[in-house]
Design an enzyme around this catalytic site. Structure first.
Site, PDB file in Angstrom:
ATOM      1  N   CYS A   1       0.520  -0.779  -0.121  1.00 14.73           N
ATOM      2  CA  CYS A   1       0.027  -0.453  -0.146  1.00 14.73           C
ATOM      3  C   CYS A   1       1.546   1.373   0.219  1.00 14.73           C
ATOM      4  O   CYS A   1       1.234   1.850   0.458  1.00 14.73           O
ATOM      5  CB  CYS A   1      -0.742  -0.538   0.683  1.00 14.73           C
ATOM      6  SG  CYS A   1      -1.272   1.513   1.941  1.00 14.73           S
TER       7      CYS A   1
ATOM      8  N   CYS B   1       0.105   4.037   2.645  1.00 16.09           N
ATOM      9  CA  CYS B   1       0.912   3.649   3.786  1.00 16.09           C
ATOM     10  C   CYS B   1       1.773   4.066   4.373  1.00 16.09           C
ATOM     11  O   CYS B   1       2.225   4.237   5.169  1.00 16.09           O
ATOM     12  CB  CYS B   1       0.116   1.934   3.971  1.00 16.09           C
ATOM     13  SG  CYS B   1      -1.149   1.978   3.872  1.00 16.09           S
TER      14      CYS B   1
END
Ligand code: ZN
Length: 146
Positions: free
Chosen positions: A69, A72
């Protein structure tokens, strides 16, 4: 807050009792001597999270993330910076949702990054999406006031 405060060691998950007055004095774990308030967010598994939820009397902010991600990974430095600013009032942890896939349905996670604020084992608030350090600190402060 109660006094002494119960808090789980981020390394060995031993349950520690710390007088409230000593929280800011960089207390260490009675079992393994690791700092109970590390400088950077600590890694959790679901099993470790369960112990923290059972025993912690200091609020815990968990960043649910995954290595694939991008947002993230971009948020990680902001999360670490916010952690420094809020210690020892809140502890910051990270949970890899790829390695702990059961948490996805357990916490009804629809997208990451997602931060969830826990206090005394209960979810207080959650916020999806990448945030900067200032937003994280503000958001946590707002939800711990009540
Ligand atoms: Zn320990």
């Amino acid at each position: 807050m109660t006094d002494p405060i119960h808090i789980t060691c981020p390394v060995c998950q031993a349950k520690n009792r710390i007088p409230a007055a000593r929280l800011a004095a960089n207390p260490t774990c009675g079992a393994c001597k690791a700092p109970l308030f590390p400088d950077t967010p600590f890694e959790l598994t679901e099993a470790k999270l369960n112990k923290h939820l059972k025993n912690d009397e200091v609020p815990l902010l968990v960043d649910f993330w995954a290595p694939w991600c991008g947002p993230c990974r971009m948020m990680a430095p902001a999360f670490a910076e916010a952690s420094k600013q809020m210690s020892p009032n809140v502890r910051f942890a990270k949970l890899d949702t790829e390695q702990n896939q059961a948490v996805g349905s357990r916490f009804q996670i629809r997208g990451i990054p997602l931060i969830i604020l826990f206090d005394k084992g209960r979810e207080i608030a959650r916020q999806p999406g990448a945030m900067d350090a200032r937003s994280i600190v503000g958001w946590v402060g707002q939800h711990l006031k009540g």
